[in-house]
Design an enzyme around this catalytic site. Structure first.
Site, mmCIF file in Angstrom:
data_model
loop_
_atom_site.group_PDB
_atom_site.id
_atom_site.type_symbol
_atom_site.label_atom_id
_atom_site.label_comp_id
_atom_site.label_asym_id
_atom_site.label_seq_id
_atom_site.Cartn_x
_atom_site.Cartn_y
_atom_site.Cartn_z
ATOM 1 N N LYS A 26 0.832 -1.328 -0.108
ATOM 2 C CA LYS A 26 0.071 -0.091 0.027
ATOM 3 C C LYS A 26 1.124 1.391 0.102
ATOM 4 C CE LYS A 26 -4.338 -1.846 0.764
ATOM 5 N NZ LYS A 26 -5.409 -1.551 -0.041
ATOM 6 N N LYS A 63 -13.291 -7.247 -7.056
ATOM 7 C CA LYS A 63 -13.818 -7.629 -5.543
ATOM 8 C C LYS A 63 -15.480 -8.126 -5.841
ATOM 9 C CE LYS A 63 -10.193 -5.074 -3.602
ATOM 10 N NZ LYS A 63 -9.774 -3.635 -3.101
#
Length: 364
Positions: free
Chosen positions: A164, A272
């Protein structure tokens, strides 16, 4: 003889403060949907509805009340489910503005059709005959915290690391990428980064040039979703392949999916099921991506092992060699015990490990 649905709320507690560009997570609420035939309630399918705070279109204060209403309506319809009518139920009975609920109901009905044994898809993964490569996720935090995570993932045998970015100083994030590249070439360790839309349009090109020095596989969502024209320009000139993630949320119609992908032409998309509305929606994205020769991979969205199990089995329906984003089962102190195991950067189903659904208290 008709289908009934009930649900249980359960709070998952993170093992650490999980940092994203949208804030720090310490716990997450999930809602587990149980679907059964009224004449045989001991056999049931299980699905997970778990909208992501600040990201899912169905993240709303009245979610639980809305889910209750969806269950009550479902229970009045005297439905039965078969392979031929599952998509009809998903399209005509469930509200598409609640994608996590569609995913949960779809999972539960597939599970029920396969005997209510958490075998959502009867494939090689579910039969413990196949493992899937996954990436090791490095969460945002201070430099030392991220460095410890990197070392842990490398020691655990991961060959793909996803980091990230966008929360700490950019130079420090580059230092972390350089740390990996000093010891491992791009052939040895694949590096992905996820910006979660954190870069501004003014800075993104220069940051992409800088990131390209570390031979990255891809960057997820470098700028905020919603600016298709600028993203399309970026995908044409980027030195780092771009993967769309948040950009896909809320795009429900088949033709709109194709239009979006054809306009932007990203190098990859990331799917997702909780965010895009389940497996049938994912299939539409995959079909459109394949038509346009756009790569894809699947990622869980902080679900418990219930949702993760379903997503992993769905992923195994395809012959996709890319490492998948399916390592989130290790995030929680109090995850639902399951047969899922992760070892040497691979996820597998170990039938020697049993499901333990005792923590779930269903509303009757």
């Amino acid at each position: 003889m008709s289908l009934k649905a009930v649900f249980a709320k359960y709070t998952l507690d993170f093992k650490f403060e999980a940092g994203t560009s949208r804030g720090v997570l310490t716990h997450k609420d999930s809602y587990f949907v149980k679907i059964f035939d009224s004449e045989n309630p001991s056999v049931f399918g299980l699905g997970e509805c778990a909208p992501l705070k600040g990201l899912s279109i169905d993240d709303r204060p009245d979610f639980e009340l809305q889910l209750l209403g969806i269950c009550e309506n479902f229970n009045t319809l005297e439905l039965e489910v078969y392979p031929w009518n599952l998509n009809i139920i998903l399209e005509q009975v469930l509200d598409k503005s609640f994608p996590s609920v569609v995913f949960g109901f779809e999972t539960a009905m597939l599970d029920l059709m396969n005997g209510g044994k958490r075998k959502v898809f009867n494939n090689a993964f579910a039969r413990a005959e196949r493992q899937l490569d996954i990436n090791g996720l490095v969460w945002m935090g201070d430099k030392d915290f991220m460095l410890r995570q990197i070392d842990q993932k490398l020691e655990a045998g991961y060959h793909t690391i996803k980091m990230k970015v966008g929360a700490i100083d950019f130079e420090k994030e580059c230092d972390l990428l350089a740390y990996i590249r000093k010891s491992y070439s791009a052939e040895q360790i694949t590096l992905r980064v996820d910006a979660n839309g954190a870069f501004s349009q003014a800075e993104v090109v220069e940051k992409l040039k800088r990131l390209s020095e570390y031979q990255l596989h891809s960057i997820e969502q470098p700028i905020r979703q919603g600016n298709e024209s600028f993203m399309a320009e970026l995908c044409q000139i980027t030195p780092v392949p771009i993967a769309l993630d948040e950009e896909l949320i809320g795009v429900r119609e088949y033709t709109d999916k194709y239009r979006l992908l054809k306009k932007i032409m990203p190098q990859y998309i990331i799917l997702k099921p909780t965010l895009v509305g389940g497996f049938q929606q994912c299939r539409e994205w995959i079909e459109n991506a394949n038509r346009l020769k756009i790569g894809w991979w699947m990622t869980s969205a902080l679900e418990s092992n219930v949702g993760l199990n379903a997503i992993t089995q769905f992923t195994a329906e395809f012959n996709n060699p890319l490492p998948q984003g399916l390592g989130t089962g290790q995030l929680y102190h109090n995850n639902i015990a399951s047969p899922l195991e992760i070892n040497e950067g691979k996820i597998r189903h170990n039938p020697q490990n049993a499901w333990d659904l005792a923590p779930l208290q269903f509303l009757i």
